[in-house]
Scaffold this motif. Structure first.
Motif, short mmCIF file in Angstrom:
data_model
loop_
_atom_site.label_atom_id
_atom_site.label_comp_id
_atom_site.label_asym_id
_atom_site.label_seq_id
_atom_site.Cartn_x
_atom_site.Cartn_y
_atom_site.Cartn_z
N LEU A 124 12.28 9.58 -10.25
CA LEU A 124 12.03 8.16 -10.15
C LEU A 124 10.70 7.93 -10.15
CD1 LEU A 124 13.29 5.46 -10.47
CD2 LEU A 124 13.34 5.27 -7.79
N GLY A 125 9.67 8.66 -9.39
CA GLY A 125 8.24 8.59 -9.50
C GLY A 125 7.79 9.02 -10.64
N ALA A 126 8.30 9.83 -11.58
CA ALA A 126 7.72 10.28 -12.83
C ALA A 126 8.25 9.24 -13.62
CB ALA A 126 8.65 11.70 -13.22
N GLY A 127 9.15 8.74 -13.62
CA GLY A 127 9.56 7.52 -14.63
C GLY A 127 8.32 6.45 -14.41
N VAL A 128 8.31 5.86 -13.09
CA VAL A 128 7.33 5.03 -12.51
C VAL A 128 5.71 5.27 -13.44
CG1 VAL A 128 6.18 3.68 -10.73
CG2 VAL A 128 8.55 4.34 -10.80
N ALA A 129 5.41 6.58 -13.03
CA ALA A 129 4.19 6.87 -13.23
C ALA A 129 4.05 6.95 -14.87
CB ALA A 129 3.85 8.26 -12.91
N SER A 130 5.11 7.27 -15.58
CA SER A 130 4.92 7.34 -17.10
C SER A 130 4.78 5.85 -17.52
CB SER A 130 5.98 7.97 -17.73
OG SER A 130 6.24 7.93 -19.00
N VAL A 131 5.76 5.06 -17.15
CA VAL A 131 5.76 3.64 -17.76
C VAL A 131 4.46 2.86 -17.50
CG1 VAL A 131 6.90 1.38 -17.61
CG2 VAL A 131 8.24 3.52 -17.63
N ILE A 132 3.88 2.92 -16.15
CA ILE A 132 2.82 2.27 -15.74
C ILE A 132 1.49 2.80 -16.44
CG2 ILE A 132 1.34 2.01 -13.74
CD1 ILE A 132 3.59 1.89 -11.79
N SER A 133 1.67 4.25 -16.70
CA SER A 133 0.17 4.83 -17.48
C SER A 133 0.11 4.26 -18.84
CB SER A 133 0.11 6.31 -17.22
OG SER A 133 1.36 6.89 -17.74
N ARG A 134 1.53 4.30 -19.56
CA ARG A 134 1.74 3.93 -20.84
C ARG A 134 1.23 2.42 -20.94
NH1 ARG A 134 6.93 4.98 -22.41
NH2 ARG A 134 7.57 5.97 -20.57
N GLY B 276 -2.39 2.08 -20.76
CA GLY B 276 -3.22 2.50 -21.95
C GLY B 276 -2.91 1.73 -23.17
N ALA B 277 -2.08 0.78 -23.13
CA ALA B 277 -1.55 -0.48 -23.96
C ALA B 277 -2.39 -1.81 -23.38
CB ALA B 277 -0.22 -0.65 -24.16
N LYS B 278 -3.00 -1.82 -22.24
CA LYS B 278 -3.58 -2.85 -21.72
C LYS B 278 -2.52 -4.04 -21.34
CE LYS B 278 -8.28 -2.27 -23.70
NZ LYS B 278 -7.85 -0.91 -24.18
N ASP B 279 -1.50 -3.61 -21.07
CA ASP B 279 -0.58 -4.44 -20.52
C ASP B 279 -0.23 -4.46 -18.94
OD1 ASP B 279 1.90 -6.11 -20.08
OD2 ASP B 279 3.10 -4.64 -21.23
N LYS B 280 -1.15 -5.09 -18.32
CA LYS B 280 -1.36 -5.17 -16.86
C LYS B 280 -0.21 -5.81 -16.24
CE LYS B 280 -4.00 -6.14 -12.70
NZ LYS B 280 -2.54 -6.54 -11.85
N ALA B 281 0.62 -6.90 -16.68
CA ALA B 281 1.59 -7.57 -16.32
C ALA B 281 3.02 -6.53 -16.38
CB ALA B 281 2.05 -8.89 -17.21
N GLY B 282 2.85 -5.83 -17.36
CA GLY B 282 3.89 -4.69 -17.50
C GLY B 282 4.01 -3.59 -16.63
N ALA B 283 2.78 -3.14 -16.27
CA ALA B 283 2.49 -2.42 -15.29
C ALA B 283 3.02 -2.91 -13.75
CB ALA B 283 1.05 -1.84 -15.12
N ASP B 284 2.63 -3.97 -13.42
CA ASP B 284 2.93 -4.47 -12.50
C ASP B 284 4.50 -4.71 -12.17
OD1 ASP B 284 0.37 -4.89 -11.72
OD2 ASP B 284 0.51 -7.08 -12.12
N SER B 285 5.09 -5.18 -13.30
CA SER B 285 6.58 -5.22 -13.22
C SER B 285 7.29 -3.97 -13.12
CB SER B 285 7.01 -5.97 -14.59
OG SER B 285 8.49 -5.94 -14.58
N ALA C 263 -0.60 7.00 -11.50
CA ALA C 263 -0.73 6.30 -12.56
C ALA C 263 -1.88 5.43 -13.17
CB ALA C 263 0.59 5.51 -12.70
N GLU C 264 -2.54 4.98 -11.80
CA GLU C 264 -3.59 4.22 -12.01
C GLU C 264 -4.75 5.08 -11.85
OE1 GLU C 264 -4.90 1.48 -8.44
OE2 GLU C 264 -2.83 0.73 -9.51
N GLY C 265 -4.84 6.43 -11.97
CA GLY C 265 -6.02 7.14 -11.58
C GLY C 265 -6.40 7.26 -10.30
N ASP C 266 -5.83 6.59 -9.16
CA ASP C 266 -6.26 6.69 -7.92
C ASP C 266 -5.81 7.82 -7.06
OD1 ASP C 266 -7.35 5.81 -5.42
OD2 ASP C 266 -6.45 3.88 -5.41
N THR C 267 -5.92 8.95 -7.46
CA THR C 267 -5.60 9.94 -6.72
C THR C 267 -6.18 10.40 -5.41
OG1 THR C 267 -6.87 11.67 -8.23
CG2 THR C 267 -4.80 11.29 -8.85
#
Length: 450
Positions: free
Chosen positions: A69-79, A82-91, A157-161
Motif C-alpha cells: 500500500l505504501g508503494a502504491g501511495v508513493a507511486s501515485v503521489i510522486s507521479r 511530477g505532473a504538478k498536481d498538488k491537490a491530487g497528491a493530497d487526495s 514520495a515528496e523527497g523528504d527522506t
C-alpha cells in the motif's frame, strides 16, 4: 516548491544518492533491530528462535500489505508531483489513511483468532504455544504497522527522506531498548519481543501524526475536513499497491515453502538456522531496498513529467550503485561468517547451530550481487504505475525459479538443507537477470514512443 520536490525533479543520479542515504541509514537501523531482537530471542533457546521463524511468513504477509500500500501511495503521489498536481497528491495521501483504517478494522481480530491453527499448519509442532503467543501480539499492532508504512511512503514520495529516517530510526532504537526490558526484566519471554515492537510503533505513530496533521509543514497536506471518496484515486493506489502486496504475499508463500522443505530435510533446527541467517541477509540487502524506494520517487516524478530519459538514467545508476554495495557486502560476509554466526548461538541451547548458520551466510554471498537488477527493475514498474508487471517478475522469480530450484536441489537431488540454500541462490540469479532485461526493454519503448 519544497526542497525534496525540487530534488526529485532534478538530476536523477544526485536525487538517488541524496534520497537513498537517509533511507539506507534508517533501514539499517531497523534491520539492526531485527538482528538484536533475534539475539535476545536466541537467549530463550532454539525453540523460541524457531517459533519466530514460523510466525515470520504471516508477519511478512502483514508487512507486505503495508509496504505494498505504501508503494502504491508513493507511486501515485510522486507521479502527481511530477505532473504538478498538488491537490491530487493530497487526495492520494488522505485516501491511503482511510484505507488503512478500513483494512485494520476488518483484519485484526480474525488474524489474532486464527494464529494458532495457522502456525500449526506451518509445522510449528512443539513450538506452537510460543509461536502463537508471539504472533497474536504482532497482529494486535496491525494498524500501527500500516500507518507507519503509509507515513514513510508519503514523506519518501515528496523527497523528504530525512524526516522518514528520523521516524524509522526512532522506532528501531526504541525497540532495541524496550525488548530486553520486556523479555527478561519483566519476564514476558517471547511475547515481550512482540510488545516491544508494538509499543515503539505507537510512539512513532504519534510523532508522524503531529507532522502530517498538526504541524503541516510537509509538501503533501493531510486533511479530512472536506474528504470525498474517489474511486479513481483508490484505483490508482491499488493499481500498484495490490500487486506489490501480492509480491510480498508470494515471498511469504515461498518462505512457508522453504520452511516446509527444511523441516522435511533436517527438522526444526534447520528452520532456526534459516531464520537467524535470513535476518543477516535482510540486513545486507537493506541498502539495496533503500535505493529502490528512492528510485520509485525519482522515476515516478520523471514519468509524471514525461521525462523518460531520466528514467533510464535512474535505472542504470541505481543498478550499478546497488551491485557495488552488494559485492562489498558479499566479501565482508564471507570473511566474517563464523563471527556473525556466533551472535545467534551464544546460549547453551543454541550453540550447536553456529556452524550451519556460518555456512548459510557464506552461501548467501552469491545471492547478493543479483538482487539489485531485480529489485531496481521492479521499482521502475511500480514508479510508472505498472504494478502488474512488477508482480509478474516476482511470480517468475519466486515460483518459477526459487521454488523449483529449492525443491530440485533439496529434495529431488537429495542435497537437503544445503540444496535448499543453493536453490535460493540459483533462483535469484535467473530472476534478477530476467527482471533487468524486461525493465530495459520497457524503458527503451517509453523513450521511443513517448
Amino acid at each position: 516548491m519544497k526542497d525534496g520536490v525540487a530534488l526529485i525533479m532534478g538530476d536523477p543520479k544526485k536525487a538517488i544518492l541524496k534520497l537513498s542515504g537517509p533511507m539506507i541509514v534508517a533501514m539499517l537501523l531497523m534491520s539492526t533491530y531485527n538482528i538484536v531482537n533475534a539475539i535476545w530471542v536466541a537467549g530463550l533457546g532454539s525453540d523460541a528462535l524457531a517459533a519466530v521463524g514460523f510466525v515470520t511468513p504471516l508477519f511478512m504477509i502483514l508487512m507486505g500489505g503495508a509496504s505494498g500500500l505504501g508503494a502504491g501511495v508513493a507511486s501515485v503521489i510522486s507521479r502527481r508531483i511530477g505532473a504538478k498536481d498538488k491537490a491530487g497528491a493530497d487526495s492520494a495521501a488522505s485516501h491511503a489513511i482511510v484505507m488503512t483504517l478500513l483494512l485494520s478494522a476488518v483484519l485484526t481480530v480474525p488474524l489474532i483468532l486464527i494464529t494458532e491453527p495457522i502456525v500449526i499448519l506451518f509445522g510449528a509442532g512443539e513450538t506452537t504455544t510460543l509461536a502463537t503467543e508471539y504472533g497474536q501480539v504482532i497482529f494486535l499492532g496491525m494498524f500501527l504497522i500500516f500507518f507507519t508504512n503509509i507515513g514513510y511512503a508519503i514523506l519518501r514520495a515528496e523527497g523528504d527522506t530525512k524526516r522518514a529516517m528520523y521516524a524509522m530510526a526512532a522506532s528501531s532504537i526504541l525497540n532495541m531498548i524496550i525488548d530486553p526490558l520486556l523479555i527478561y526484566t519483566a519476564g514476558m519471554g517471547i511475547a515481550g519481543a512482540a510488545w516491544g515492537m508494538v509499543i515503539s510503533l505507537a510512539m512513532v505513530s504519534c510523532v508522524m501524526l503531529y507532522w502530517l496533521v498538526f504541524r503541516k509543514d510537509t509538501y503533501v497536506t493531510l486533511s479530512f475536513r472536506n474528504f470525498a471518496w474517489h474511486g479513481r484515486t483508490v484505483g490508482a493506489i491499488l493499481g500498484v499497491g495490490l500487486p506489490a502486496s501480492v509480491e510480498f504475499f508470494l515471498m511469504s508463500i515461498i518462505a512457508i515453502f522453504i520452511n516446509g522443505l527444511l523441516v522435511v530435510t533436517a527438522g526444526t533446527d534447520a528452520v532456526a538456522v534459516y531464520t537467524a541467517g535470513w535476518r543477516v541477509v535482510f540486513f545486507a540487502i537493506i541498502p539495496l531496498v533503500g535505493i529502490s524506494t528512492s528510485l520509485i520517487s525519482v522515476a515516478g516524478a520523471a514519468y509524471g513529467a514525461r521525462m523518460y530519459e531520466k528514467i533510464r538514467v535512474a535505472h542504470t545508476f541505481s543498478v550499478l550503485f546497488g551491485v557495488a554495495i552488494a559485492l562489498f557486502t558479499s566479501v565482508v560476509t564471507f570473511l566474517f561468517a563464523s563471527q556473525i554466526a556466533m551472535i545467534f548461538s551464544y546460549s547453551a541451547d543454541s550453540a550447536h547451530l553456529m556452524p550451519e548458520i556460518a555456512l548459510f551466510l557464506a552461501t548467501m554471498c552469491f545471492f547478493y550481487p543479483f538482487v539489485p537488477p531485480g529489485i531496481m527493475s521492479g521499482s521502475i514498474f511500480q514508479a510508472t504505475g505498472k504494478g502488474l508487471t512488477s508482480l509478474m517478475i516476482t511470480v517468475l522469480r519466486n515460483l518459477a525459479f526459487i521454488a523449483v530450484f529449492t525443491y530440485l536441489f533439496g529434495i529431488v537431488l537429495g542435497y537437503g538443507e544445503h540444496g535448499v540454500w543453493w536453490g535460493i541462490v540459483a533462483g535469484d540469479i535467473i530472476g534478477g537477470t530476467v527482471a533487468f532485461l524486461w525493465a530495459r526493454y520497457y524503458i527503451e519503448r517509453l523513450i521511443a514512443t513517448g
